[in-house]
Design a protein around this motif. Structure first.
Motif, short mmCIF file in Angstrom:
data_model
loop_
_atom_site.label_atom_id
_atom_site.label_comp_id
_atom_site.label_asym_id
_atom_site.label_seq_id
_atom_site.Cartn_x
_atom_site.Cartn_y
_atom_site.Cartn_z
N VAL A 103 -45.24 -10.57 -55.71
CA VAL A 103 -44.26 -11.67 -55.63
C VAL A 103 -44.53 -12.48 -54.35
CG1 VAL A 103 -41.82 -12.19 -55.17
CG2 VAL A 103 -42.43 -10.67 -57.06
N GLU A 104 -44.75 -11.78 -53.24
CA GLU A 104 -45.01 -12.50 -51.97
C GLU A 104 -46.32 -13.28 -52.05
OE1 GLU A 104 -42.69 -12.83 -49.68
OE2 GLU A 104 -41.44 -11.59 -50.98
N GLY A 105 -47.32 -12.70 -52.69
CA GLY A 105 -48.59 -13.41 -52.87
C GLY A 105 -48.41 -14.64 -53.74
N GLY A 106 -47.63 -14.48 -54.80
CA GLY A 106 -47.37 -15.60 -55.71
C GLY A 106 -46.66 -16.74 -54.99
N LEU A 107 -45.75 -16.39 -54.09
CA LEU A 107 -44.97 -17.42 -53.39
C LEU A 107 -45.82 -18.23 -52.40
CD1 LEU A 107 -41.64 -15.48 -52.87
CD2 LEU A 107 -41.94 -17.57 -54.19
N ILE A 108 -46.95 -17.69 -51.97
CA ILE A 108 -47.81 -18.51 -51.10
C ILE A 108 -48.85 -19.27 -51.94
CG2 ILE A 108 -47.44 -17.17 -48.98
CD1 ILE A 108 -50.78 -16.85 -50.30
N ASP A 118 -41.78 -13.18 -63.13
CA ASP A 118 -41.23 -14.33 -63.86
C ASP A 118 -40.10 -14.99 -63.06
OD1 ASP A 118 -42.93 -14.26 -65.99
OD2 ASP A 118 -41.64 -12.98 -67.23
N GLU A 119 -39.28 -14.13 -62.42
CA GLU A 119 -38.14 -14.64 -61.64
C GLU A 119 -38.60 -15.64 -60.56
OE1 GLU A 119 -34.97 -14.06 -62.01
OE2 GLU A 119 -34.08 -14.65 -60.09
N TYR A 120 -39.80 -15.40 -60.02
CA TYR A 120 -40.28 -16.26 -58.92
C TYR A 120 -41.42 -17.18 -59.37
CZ TYR A 120 -37.28 -13.27 -56.28
OH TYR A 120 -36.16 -12.59 -55.84
N ASP A 121 -41.53 -17.37 -60.69
CA ASP A 121 -42.50 -18.33 -61.24
C ASP A 121 -43.93 -18.09 -60.77
OD1 ASP A 121 -41.03 -19.81 -62.93
OD2 ASP A 121 -40.37 -21.26 -61.40
#
Ligand SMILES: C[S@@+](CC[C@H](N)C(=O)[O-])C[C@H]1O[C@@H](n2cnc3c(N)ncnc32)[C@H](O)[C@@H]1O
Length: 343
Positions: free
Chosen positions: A211-216, A238-241
């Motif tokens: 999730v943290e990797g996806g957010l960057i 999915d929650e964090y696209d």
């Protein structure tokens, strides 16, 4: 130019490692000037340093503010006021801009009263011909009392509230044994993965790291041996696209081709619970490290969290060891962070 990173006190070394990894990733030349309690002073050179630091602040998890340093002195009233009086603020404030001064004490350092020193420093800047605006200033000066007194203007502020919103129990799927988002983000940063790169976690669990990797902005790939957990990871991503691929598979036989991922960050099972799918913990580490080495691109980093020392597994797989540091979580758990490089 000297910059100060106001570090969170939640870990002794992780915040510093995170800052240096981000500076390297942005191609900035830097040299440590001083390392105080919760305040790291770094001499940074390069093009558009302030712009790059603002970008870095969007990724950092374990810093509060980044300051451009006005001066550093003993934590005593007269030297502090003298330092401010004699400082040229042209790199911090332009004509017509307004300011405010905020003071902070790190741990027990200094016995100068915070409100008193805010007023005195504010007065010193006022006498240079600037106007204060306490509610909506153009520039915020921060005054940090740590092993020394550090005065600087804020270049960027880290939005730490977001990490609280992503606490494991607030996500759609929760399973115990997850890293806190700030730790996961710091490790993602230490891996130096960039947006659009591929980040791989072969023991993805509920996808806390992914999730943290996806957010960057990275494309994240996770492997998890338990179908139910992998399904939960999907709900969280999915929650964090996130832009992700998840595979229910064995980290000891990774269904990815050689040299295809840009970074690895992972938190393999520690062998405390029943969650190991391998002949033994030794086999699990030995075989999964070999796979991590195989799928990582040359010149890239793998960051592994473990309870036991994993340097030997890393070296046997072919990695060189860049860094090893530890964090005491509680009486019976000390985490080891190992940073490995594929030469
Ligand atoms: C410490 S947890 C990872 C926690 C994770 N960072 C998270 O955010 O939830 C380790 C995970 O590895 C999984 N696992 C155990 N053996 C595995 C194997 N051989 N291959 C892939 N995953 C495995 C476990 O099911 C567990 O979910």
């Amino acid at each position: 130019m000297l910059y100060a990173f106001e570090l969170s006190g939640e870990h002794a070394v992780l915040p510093v490692k995170e800052v240096y990894a981000c500076l390297s990733m942005e191609g900035l030349e830097y040299r440590e000037h001083a390392s105080f309690d919760q305040c790291l002073i770094v001499d940074i050179e390069g093009e558009d340093v302030d712009g790059k630091l603002r970008f870095i602040a969007g990724r950092l998890a374990m810093s509060h503010h980044i300051l451009k340093v006005v001066g550093i002195c003993e934590v005593l009233t007269d030297p502090i006021i003298g330092m401010c009086d004699s400082s040229d603020l042209s790199a911090h404030l332009s004509e017509g801009q307004t300011y405010v001064v905020r003071a902070k004490r790190a741990k027990h350092h200094g016995d100068v009263n915070r409100e008193f020193i805010e007023g005195r420093l504010g007065g010193s800047i006022y006498r240079k011909g600037f106007r204060a605006n306490l509610k909506n200033p153009d520039v915020t000066f921060r005054f940090i009392m740590t092993n020394k007194a550090v005065l600087g203007s804020v270049v960027a502020t880290v939005d730490r509230g977001d990490y609280e919103h992503r606490a494991p129990h607030k996500k759609p799927f929760f399973y115990p044994g997850v890293l806190m988002p700030r730790v996961a983000r710091a490790l993602v940063n230490i891996s130096q993965v960039r947006s659009e790169d591929v980040l791989f976690d072969p023991f993805s669990g509920t996808a806390g790291i992914l999730v943290e990797g996806g957010l960057i902005g990275a494309h994240v790939i996770g492997i998890e041996v338990r179908r139910k957990i992998s399904h939960g990871a999907k709900m969280n991503l999915d929650e964090y696209d996130a832009d992700y691929s998840l595979l229910v598979a064995d980290a000891c036989r990774v269904p990815l081709r050689d040299s295809c991922v840009d970074a690895i960050v992972t938190d393999p099972p520690y062998g405390r619970s029943a969650a190991i799918r391998a002949e033994s913990l030794h086999h699990l580490y030995s075989d999964s490290f070999a796979e991590m080495y195989r799928v990582l691109k040359t010149g890239k980093l793998a960051v592994v969290v473990s309870e036991m020392k994993v340097v030997e597994f890393g070296e046997r797989a072919g990695f060189s060891v860049v860094d090893v540091f530890t964090q005491k979580v509680h009486k019976s758990l000390t985490r080891t962070f190992t940073v490995l490089h594929k030469d």
